[in-house]
Write an enzyme that holds these catalytic residues in place. Sequence first.
Site, short mmCIF file in Angstrom:
data_model
loop_
_atom_site.label_atom_id
_atom_site.label_comp_id
_atom_site.label_asym_id
_atom_site.label_seq_id
_atom_site.Cartn_x
_atom_site.Cartn_y
_atom_site.Cartn_z
N TRP A 112 63.10 -50.34 -3.47
CA TRP A 112 61.99 -49.52 -2.95
C TRP A 112 60.95 -49.27 -4.03
O TRP A 112 59.75 -49.26 -3.74
CB TRP A 112 62.51 -48.23 -2.32
CG TRP A 112 63.24 -48.49 -1.04
CD1 TRP A 112 64.56 -48.29 -0.79
CD2 TRP A 112 62.68 -49.07 0.17
NE1 TRP A 112 64.86 -48.69 0.50
CE2 TRP A 112 63.74 -49.17 1.10
CE3 TRP A 112 61.41 -49.50 0.54
CZ2 TRP A 112 63.56 -49.69 2.39
CZ3 TRP A 112 61.23 -50.02 1.82
CH2 TRP A 112 62.29 -50.11 2.73
N ASP A 124 59.52 -40.65 -4.23
CA ASP A 124 59.92 -41.16 -2.91
C ASP A 124 61.32 -40.63 -2.62
O ASP A 124 62.31 -41.20 -3.06
CB ASP A 124 59.91 -42.69 -2.93
CG ASP A 124 60.40 -43.29 -1.61
OD1 ASP A 124 60.79 -42.53 -0.71
OD2 ASP A 124 60.37 -44.53 -1.49
N LYS A 147 66.28 -40.99 7.47
CA LYS A 147 67.50 -41.01 6.66
C LYS A 147 68.19 -39.65 6.74
O LYS A 147 69.33 -39.54 7.17
CB LYS A 147 67.20 -41.34 5.20
CG LYS A 147 66.30 -42.54 4.88
CD LYS A 147 66.65 -43.81 5.52
CE LYS A 147 65.85 -45.06 5.26
NZ LYS A 147 65.01 -45.25 4.13
C1 LIG Z 1 63.90 -46.29 3.93
C2 LIG Z 1 63.12 -46.13 2.68
C3 LIG Z 1 61.76 -46.47 2.60
C4 LIG Z 1 61.01 -47.08 3.76
O1 LIG Z 1 60.86 -46.16 4.78
P1 LIG Z 1 60.04 -46.49 6.11
O2 LIG Z 1 59.96 -45.13 6.74
O3 LIG Z 1 60.84 -47.47 6.89
O4 LIG Z 1 58.72 -47.02 5.72
C5 LIG Z 1 61.09 -46.26 1.42
N1 LIG Z 1 61.72 -45.72 0.36
C6 LIG Z 1 63.03 -45.38 0.38
C7 LIG Z 1 63.67 -44.79 -0.83
C8 LIG Z 1 63.76 -45.59 1.55
O5 LIG Z 1 65.06 -45.23 1.59
#
Ligand SMILES: *Cc1c(COP(=O)(O)O)cnc(C)c1O
Length: 360
Positions: free
Chosen positions: A102, A172, A196
């Site tokens: 990511w 993030d 998540k």
């Molecule tokens: C799942 C995830 C993303 C992407 O998320 P989307 O909502 O599908 O764009 C980005 N960063 C991390 C750390 C993730 O776990």
Amino acid sequence: MARVYNFSAGPAMLPEPVLAQARDEMLDWQGSGMCVAEMSHRGKEFMSIAAQAEADLRELLQIPANYKVLFLQGGASSQFAMIPMNLLREGGSADYINTGSWSKKAIAEARRYGTVNVVASTEADKFTRAPAQDELKLTAGAAYVHYTPNETIEGVEFPYVPETNGVPLVADMSSTLLSRPIDVSRFGLIYAGAQKNIGPAGLTIVIVREDLIGQTLPGTPTMFDYKIHADNESMYNTPPTYAWYQAGLVFKWLKDMGGLEAMAAVNARKAKKLYDTIDASSFYQNPVDPPARSWMNVPFTLANAELDDTFIKEAKAQGLTTLKGHRSVGGMRASIYNAMPEAGVDALVAFMQDFERRQG
Ligand SMILES: *Cc1c(COP(=O)(O)O)cnc(C)c1O
């Protein structure tokens, strides 16, 4: 059919009381005669749902008053672009820490908007650790420092919050927000896709210090300007109303569970049970440096990869689903967010031990 323990990395399990309440309110939300999905986002019913969700999130995370909380769409992936558009400033540069899949996506997207300095990378170690503070070669005058506190795919988590000496820290937190208390004042901006650890897909939470917004790069689309969303209480256009409502139910559930201190204790225990099982065996293996092992995403491999399909099939027959690892890592991955009951981890541990006895 009985509900399964779903170890998916996302969309992931939701707390059962949340789903039950959503079911009970499906046809008639609190005497309104409507499903929340049918309400005007500007009507008083939805406005109250939205305000309550924000208030509960602020309480859970103790978000200071000088931070805006935005309820957006587009996922964490849109934030990869929105962050440089809003924080980079013309001719500016940003520091990024590269700790996994990511991080790499965030870096690639930011490079479209300006100068990106990768100030530490663990790629040479196959993303199996977090860099130490003194490995971060921070750039004087950077507009911000971006990192990924929990790398969902590799299962690597920072055991500390980087010190950036006044440069806004951007995180993030897609797979870690609400898993434990955090000090929001250490961050310039926190973002997370909801699917998540927060609620259903379709909602993206952004928590941003208000002095950082309102200075977008030229050409930034209106919908990508944090200030527009902040000034309009995330209702510049139609927000993801139903996902916002369900996230609100999750926030209430977290408060009922005792808040984030209580969640942290359960989450630490759940993760320890899994890592202890892996470490006690020569059949299962996790490659991550122990201090950087994720509480939320636990990747592991079997000694014999030819048994992977059997493992997944037998686990599924016992109601333990979605354990297949990410295609880039292989093996297995158990994601154990807030909504995964401790009993689900206990069931997985018992299955793993039994499988090893039979097949190891
Ligand atoms: C799942 C995830 C993303 C992407 O998320 P989307 O909502 O599908 O764009 C980005 N960063 C991390 C750390 C993730 O776990």
